[in-house]
Motif scaffolding. Sequence first.
Motif, mmCIF file in Angstrom:
data_model
loop_
_atom_site.group_PDB
_atom_site.id
_atom_site.type_symbol
_atom_site.label_atom_id
_atom_site.label_comp_id
_atom_site.label_asym_id
_atom_site.label_seq_id
_atom_site.Cartn_x
_atom_site.Cartn_y
_atom_site.Cartn_z
ATOM 1 N N ARG A 57 0.841 -1.210 0.000
ATOM 2 C CA ARG A 57 0.000 0.000 0.000
ATOM 3 C C ARG A 57 0.875 1.258 0.000
ATOM 4 N NH1 ARG A 57 -4.282 1.062 -1.232
ATOM 5 N NH2 ARG A 57 -5.153 2.086 0.580
ATOM 6 N N GLU A 58 1.993 1.211 0.736
ATOM 7 C CA GLU A 58 2.881 2.374 0.828
ATOM 8 C C GLU A 58 3.533 2.730 -0.504
ATOM 9 O OE1 GLU A 58 5.569 1.442 4.043
ATOM 10 O OE2 GLU A 58 4.120 2.073 5.559
ATOM 11 N N VAL A 59 3.669 1.763 -1.399
ATOM 12 C CA VAL A 59 4.261 2.060 -2.709
ATOM 13 C C VAL A 59 3.198 2.284 -3.788
ATOM 14 C CG1 VAL A 59 6.488 0.986 -2.241
ATOM 15 C CG2 VAL A 59 4.648 -0.393 -3.225
ATOM 16 N N GLY A 60 1.942 2.394 -3.349
ATOM 17 C CA GLY A 60 0.901 2.810 -4.277
ATOM 18 C C GLY A 60 -0.020 1.746 -4.836
ATOM 19 N N VAL A 61 0.045 0.536 -4.321
ATOM 20 C CA VAL A 61 -0.869 -0.503 -4.810
ATOM 21 C C VAL A 61 -2.229 -0.308 -4.141
ATOM 22 C CG1 VAL A 61 -1.304 -2.971 -5.059
ATOM 23 C CG2 VAL A 61 1.053 -2.123 -5.096
ATOM 24 N N LEU A 104 3.969 -6.228 -7.716
ATOM 25 C CA LEU A 104 4.920 -5.942 -6.653
ATOM 26 C C LEU A 104 4.793 -7.001 -5.564
ATOM 27 C CD1 LEU A 104 4.379 -2.078 -6.351
ATOM 28 C CD2 LEU A 104 6.092 -3.297 -7.695
ATOM 29 N N VAL A 105 5.936 -7.493 -5.110
ATOM 30 C CA VAL A 105 5.995 -8.498 -4.056
ATOM 31 C C VAL A 105 7.048 -8.019 -3.067
ATOM 32 C CG1 VAL A 105 6.376 -10.948 -3.532
ATOM 33 C CG2 VAL A 105 5.476 -10.292 -5.767
ATOM 34 N N LYS A 106 6.770 -8.132 -1.774
ATOM 35 C CA LYS A 106 7.713 -7.615 -0.778
ATOM 36 C C LYS A 106 9.064 -8.309 -0.853
ATOM 37 C CE LYS A 106 8.050 -6.178 4.062
ATOM 38 N NZ LYS A 106 9.347 -5.657 3.856
ATOM 39 N N LYS A 107 9.069 -9.629 -0.896
ATOM 40 C CA LYS A 107 10.319 -10.387 -0.935
ATOM 41 C C LYS A 107 10.213 -11.512 -1.947
ATOM 42 C CE LYS A 107 12.458 -11.727 2.686
ATOM 43 N NZ LYS A 107 12.768 -12.416 3.948
ATOM 44 N N LEU A 108 11.343 -11.884 -2.497
ATOM 45 C CA LEU A 108 11.419 -12.953 -3.485
ATOM 46 C C LEU A 108 10.756 -14.237 -3.014
ATOM 47 C CD1 LEU A 108 12.746 -13.703 -6.263
ATOM 48 C CD2 LEU A 108 14.691 -14.516 -4.939
ATOM 49 N N ASP A 109 11.023 -14.635 -1.766
ATOM 50 C CA ASP A 109 10.493 -15.917 -1.290
ATOM 51 C C ASP A 109 8.996 -15.889 -1.008
ATOM 52 O OD1 ASP A 109 10.424 -14.508 1.105
ATOM 53 O OD2 ASP A 109 11.540 -16.007 2.239
ATOM 54 N N ARG A 110 8.356 -14.728 -1.126
ATOM 55 C CA ARG A 110 6.905 -14.661 -0.939
ATOM 56 C C ARG A 110 6.173 -15.115 -2.191
ATOM 57 N NH1 ARG A 110 6.027 -15.934 3.420
ATOM 58 N NH2 ARG A 110 8.042 -16.784 2.953
ATOM 59 N N LEU A 111 6.787 -14.996 -3.358
ATOM 60 C CA LEU A 111 6.145 -15.465 -4.586
ATOM 61 C C LEU A 111 6.248 -16.982 -4.686
ATOM 62 C CD1 LEU A 111 4.670 -14.658 -7.181
ATOM 63 C CD2 LEU A 111 6.899 -14.428 -8.281
ATOM 64 N N GLY A 112 7.418 -17.522 -4.414
ATOM 65 C CA GLY A 112 7.622 -18.961 -4.436
ATOM 66 C C GLY A 112 8.982 -19.311 -3.876
ATOM 67 N N ARG A 113 9.100 -20.455 -3.260
ATOM 68 C CA ARG A 113 10.383 -20.854 -2.672
ATOM 69 C C ARG A 113 11.112 -21.872 -3.530
ATOM 70 N NH1 ARG A 113 9.960 -21.037 3.787
ATOM 71 N NH2 ARG A 113 8.768 -19.142 4.024
ATOM 72 N N ASP A 114 10.388 -22.541 -4.367
ATOM 73 C CA ASP A 114 10.954 -23.564 -5.225
ATOM 74 C C ASP A 114 11.460 -22.907 -6.505
ATOM 75 O OD1 ASP A 114 10.255 -25.390 -7.672
ATOM 76 O OD2 ASP A 114 10.616 -26.749 -5.995
ATOM 77 N N THR A 115 12.704 -23.187 -6.873
ATOM 78 C CA THR A 115 13.303 -22.540 -8.044
ATOM 79 C C THR A 115 12.503 -22.810 -9.308
ATOM 80 O OG1 THR A 115 15.480 -22.735 -7.042
ATOM 81 C CG2 THR A 115 15.417 -22.304 -9.397
ATOM 82 N N ALA A 116 12.097 -24.042 -9.505
ATOM 83 C CA ALA A 116 11.341 -24.380 -10.716
ATOM 84 C C ALA A 116 10.022 -23.612 -10.766
ATOM 85 C CB ALA A 116 11.098 -25.878 -10.788
ATOM 86 N N ASP A 117 9.340 -23.519 -9.631
ATOM 87 C CA ASP A 117 8.073 -22.793 -9.555
ATOM 88 C C ASP A 117 8.300 -21.310 -9.829
ATOM 89 O OD1 ASP A 117 5.291 -22.295 -8.958
ATOM 90 O OD2 ASP A 117 5.894 -21.702 -6.939
ATOM 91 N N MET A 118 9.347 -20.753 -9.228
ATOM 92 C CA MET A 118 9.661 -19.335 -9.425
ATOM 93 C C MET A 118 9.939 -19.032 -10.894
ATOM 94 S SD MET A 118 10.126 -16.325 -8.041
ATOM 95 C CE MET A 118 10.389 -16.615 -6.317
#
Length: 130
Positions: free
Chosen positions: A24-28, A62-76
């Motif tokens: 929200r702070e970055v405008g979403v 926008l996602v706060k951190k990389l691992d919030r989208l996915g933790r598995d490399t193949a999935d990412m």
Amino acid sequence: MRLFGYARVSTSQQSLDIQIKALREVGVEKNRIFADKASGSHVNRDGLSLLRVKVEHGDVILVKKLDRLGRDTADMISLIKEFDNLGVAIRFLDDGISTEGAMGKMVVTILSAVAQAERQRYLSELMKGV
């Protein structure tokens, strides 16, 4: 270009508040933030599925951190390719990286591999403690 946000926590006991506040702070806009309370290793996440339907060419997720989208490399990598094919970029706020451009995609791939190695190390350490 429209901004969308994605937030995820691994368990229902955890809070999404910090991630949603950052988005929200970055405008979403509130109605463009999609969230899940599920492990990143689960491919079928309702919030992510709805986000896939809503975004269009030229949008940015926008996602706060990389691992919030996915933790598995193949999935990412699969998610990055999927959104890239739609013409949708992903920016990771805490990591200061984006999938925009070839260099950004390379950095995201490397960081997702590191995140997966860290998770495997953590799980290995947990198993030793059992």
